[in-house]
Design an enzyme around this catalytic site. Structure first.
Site, PDB file in Angstrom:
ATOM      1  N   LEU A  58     -75.208 -71.072 -16.645  1.00 19.29           N
ATOM      2  CA  LEU A  58     -74.718 -70.270 -17.772  1.00 19.29           C
ATOM      3  C   LEU A  58     -75.858 -69.666 -18.580  1.00 19.29           C
ATOM      4  O   LEU A  58     -75.735 -68.546 -19.083  1.00 19.29           O
ATOM      5  CB  LEU A  58     -73.838 -71.144 -18.668  1.00 19.29           C
ATOM      6  CG  LEU A  58     -72.460 -71.442 -18.087  1.00 19.29           C
ATOM      7  CD1 LEU A  58     -71.901 -72.742 -18.635  1.00 19.29           C
ATOM      8  CD2 LEU A  58     -71.514 -70.294 -18.367  1.00 19.29           C
ATOM      9  N   ASP A  59     -76.953 -70.380 -18.718  1.00 22.49           N
ATOM     10  CA  ASP A  59     -78.088 -69.862 -19.465  1.00 22.49           C
ATOM     11  C   ASP A  59     -78.706 -68.671 -18.741  1.00 22.49           C
ATOM     12  O   ASP A  59     -78.964 -67.613 -19.336  1.00 22.49           O
ATOM     13  CB  ASP A  59     -79.121 -70.970 -19.664  1.00 22.49           C
ATOM     14  CG  ASP A  59     -79.965 -70.773 -20.911  1.00 22.49           C
ATOM     15  OD1 ASP A  59     -79.742 -69.789 -21.642  1.00 22.49           O
ATOM     16  OD2 ASP A  59     -80.843 -71.613 -21.171  1.00 22.49           O
ATOM     17  N   ASP A  60     -78.965 -68.825 -17.450  1.00 23.57           N
ATOM     18  CA  ASP A  60     -79.515 -67.712 -16.671  1.00 23.57           C
ATOM     19  C   ASP A  60     -78.576 -66.518 -16.672  1.00 23.57           C
ATOM     20  O   ASP A  60     -79.013 -65.371 -16.841  1.00 23.57           O
ATOM     21  CB  ASP A  60     -79.760 -68.162 -15.228  1.00 23.57           C
ATOM     22  CG  ASP A  60     -80.987 -69.022 -15.102  1.00 23.57           C
ATOM     23  OD1 ASP A  60     -82.021 -68.516 -14.661  1.00 23.57           O
ATOM     24  OD2 ASP A  60     -80.917 -70.214 -15.460  1.00 23.57           O
TER      25      ASP A  60
END
Length: 657
Positions: free
Chosen positions: A383-385
């Protein structure tokens, strides 16, 4: 946006900063791969290269030349006290030191050599190898250095438990699943390492391992209860029916093989890859079987080998590096923007779609659209990427990215946890009691929502526009609740409070939170309060163990200075004296290659137990900070402004739901 504490930068300083920016942009572009991506080295502590060396001796496939180079790397990082640290400047870590000592002894180092004697004294002074963590004791059990009762009861039959049971594989993080499943096979079948040289480390124990009775110090009342069940399990294990064990092993094998991920490796992270490789050998796969060949290649692709030494990376970060490099270069004028477009084109091609993934256990009807951290890891998009890529695509404003952007932000929105925040890979991965099981002495079994990841996901929600308004509001409320009394935010995936504060303030700016918002003002004040006398910022990884040291370090770093500058500029302070001094610090510390070089580790893999040095952080973050500073202080012509002018075009670039 409001500006507070404006000051003018002397013309001479401005020219020095512009020159530094130009050199750094050129240097960053030079490091772009011909295919469009960036992938800098990712260095961990000495545990990883030590484990690579142990793996060779476990399998019995020992490359003596590589062993010698790994040993050079390990020796070079021994501390004055004899042990090895988890991050530069940190205290000795017992578990890391035990593994490194064993690896060096396997490499042929004489235990009577001065460096080995110093290491042995340091280890024994901390209680000896019996006090090492669970992962270290499992490695020692495989090499018959401790009895199997020194290892938690983690039977492979755990994979047969129903979802409602207190432990289920879906209740732990992705990294825990990929590490645990092959470990369940190993710890249930209890193989013996080949150890062709017959090397042992009995000298690292204060009590003979067979006589030791205190392998599991009690951590809490709940942990004490789990230890009782652990003892009962070990007593019952000999009575487990063979047919049941065979069924469970088959279940584990099928799970593992499905996620082998080709040359990318299980979970695309070193510990899982090594466990999988050893488990495949134990299950009878020949060395030339395609699964074994791919598993070994995935491990060997992590090696960084020079003429004199070698180390092994924990994983490869091309998606993360490319997204952040693109965000930096979008700020840096036409040449930088062209390079950013090439990076985004590469990202377009590697976006995931509807491949199988563990995240579908909780969101079976959600369409795919994320990116992993690594080159290939289809079961585990991040989710961060994904949010960082979406942010970069929006900033670049390429029409060809619109469909990719739409799919990405819709996937992110579908992965929100019930408290409004976002974990890195899973939804509501918050079964905190599992951190008390004997296996979880590292305290990192779970993937709960965190402020830094949630901040970038907030940007993704903003790009969805009005249909995601309620989700955005709950995420914003979560982030406000997470602000520390000091005004900072905790950084789970970057060191530490400076990183967390940059993450949130950058997101607040992107969604239009005004600079005079009380949360923004408190955060900006905290950042100014921890600026160092040289104009930079720094924060030691000690702050994870001792939060009172937040924002403090022995010296400034380029990446933390860049985070603080970007955070203050996001808070409307682009022309304040603190930011000007930060820019001057970056210009004055630039190396001859045009980037920055420093020994400090940049992030925790798992706070207090595993740390990372992203080599790219000393490249693209200073570029980003200097580029934005030059633009905000008016030294860059309007024609070179970023493609997507922030506030004015944000609404136009939002993706229709």
């Amino acid at each position: 946006m409001l500006e507070f504490g404006m000051t003018d930068t002397p013309q001479s300083n401005r020219e020095v900063i512009k020159t530094a920016l130009g050199r750094s942009v050129s240097a960053l572009i030079e490091r772009q791969h011909a295919d469009g991506y960036w992938c800098f080295e990712l260095e961990a502590d000495c545990t990883i290269p030590a484990e690579y060396l142990l793996m060779m001796h476990y399998i019995g496939e020992v490359d003596r030349g590589l062993v010698a180079k790994l040993a050079v790397y390990l020796r070079e990082r021994q501390q004055a006290d004899g042990g090895w640290y988890l991050y530069h400047g940190g205290a000795m870590d017992l578990s890391c030191s035990v593994k490194v000592y064993y690896a060096l002894k396997l490499a042929g180092d004489d235990p009577d050599a001065a460096h080995m004697q110093r290491a042995r004294r340091a280890i024994l002074a901390q209680g000896g190898a019996a006090r090492a963590n669970v992962f270290t004791r499992i490695a020692l059990a495989l090499f018959q250095q401790v009895p199997w009762r020194a290892v938690p009861f983690i039977p492979v039959e755990a994979l047969l438990l129903p979802r409602w049971f207190p432990f289920h594989l879906s209740k732990v993080s992705y990294w825990s699943r990929t590490v645990m499943v092959p470990l369940l096979i190993l710890c249930s079948l209890k193989p013996r390492a080949r150890n062709p040289d017959g090397v042992g480390i009995a000298e690292l124990f204060t009590t003979p391992p067979d006589q030791e009775r205190d392998y599991f110090p009690v951590r809490s009342t709940l942990n004490r209860a789990f230890l009782v069940f652990d003892s009962l399990g070990k007593w019952v294990e000999p009575f487990i029916p063979r047919w049941l064990r065979a069924r469970a092993v088959h279940r584990a094998e099928s799970w593992l093989v499905e996620r082998l991920n080709g040359d990318g490796g299980l979970g695309a992270i070193f510990p899982a890859m090594v466990n999988a490789y050893e488990a495949l050998h134990l299950l009878g796969y020949p060395a030339d079987h395609p699964h074994c060949l791919a598993a070994r290649k995935s491990i060997d692709d992590l090696l960084v080998v020079t003429e004199t030494s070698a180390y092994c990376q924990p994983c490869l970060p091309p998606v993360w590096d490319t997204a952040l490099a693109a965000l930096a270069l979008v700020e840096a004028g036409p040449v930088g923007q062209q390079a950013a477009r090439r990076g985004l084109a590469w990202l377009d091609a590697v976006q995931l779609s509807n491949e199988p993934g563990d995240w579908r256990d909780s969101r079976p009807d959600l369409a795919g659209g994320g990116w992993p951290f690594q080159f290939a890891n289809a079961h585990y998009p991040d989710l961060d990427d994904t949010s960082a890529v979406a942010w970069a695509m929006n900033a670049a404003g390429r029409a060809s990215d619109e469909e990719h952007l739409r799919r990405a932000v819709q996937w992110v929105a579908g992965m929100q946890s019930s408290n409004g925040g976002f974990g890195a890979f899973d939804v509501d991965n918050t079964h905190y009691y599992l951190n008390e099981i004997p296996f979880a002495d590292h305290g990192a079994l779970l993937d709960p929502p965190t402020a830094d990841v949630s901040a970038r996901c907030l940007i993704a929600l903003h790009l969805l526009g009005e249909p995601a308004r309620a989700q955005l509001d709950t995420c914003l409320a979560y982030l406000r609740e997470q602000q520390e009394p000091s005004g900072a935010w905790f950084g789970r995936w970057g060191t530490n409070y400076i990183y967390g504060t940059w993450s949130v303030l950058a997101a607040f700016e992107q969604i239009g939170i005004p600079a005079d918002d009380p949360a923004v003002r408190r955060a900006a004040a905290w950042l100014k309060s921890v600026q160092r006398t040289d104009g930079g910022w720094g924060e030691h990884n000690d702050s994870y163990e001792h939060p009172v040291t937040a924002g403090q370090a022995p010296e400034s770093t380029s990446f933390q200075t860049a985070w603080a500058m970007l955070a203050l500029m996001a808070a409307g302070e682009g022309r304040c004296d603190a930011v000007a001094r930060g820019a001057a610090y970056l210009a004055s510390t630039q190396d001859n290659a045009g980037l920055w070089t420093e020994p400090w580790y940049t992030a925790p893999g798992f706070p207090r137990v595993f740390y990372l040095k992203y080599h790219g952080y000393s490249a693209y973050f200073p570029v980003w900070a200097l580029a934005r500073y030059v633009r905000l202080t008016g030294r860059q012509p309007h024609s070179e402004a970023p493609i997507a002018a922030r506030a004015e075009s944000a609404a136009e670039l939002r993706v229709a739901a």
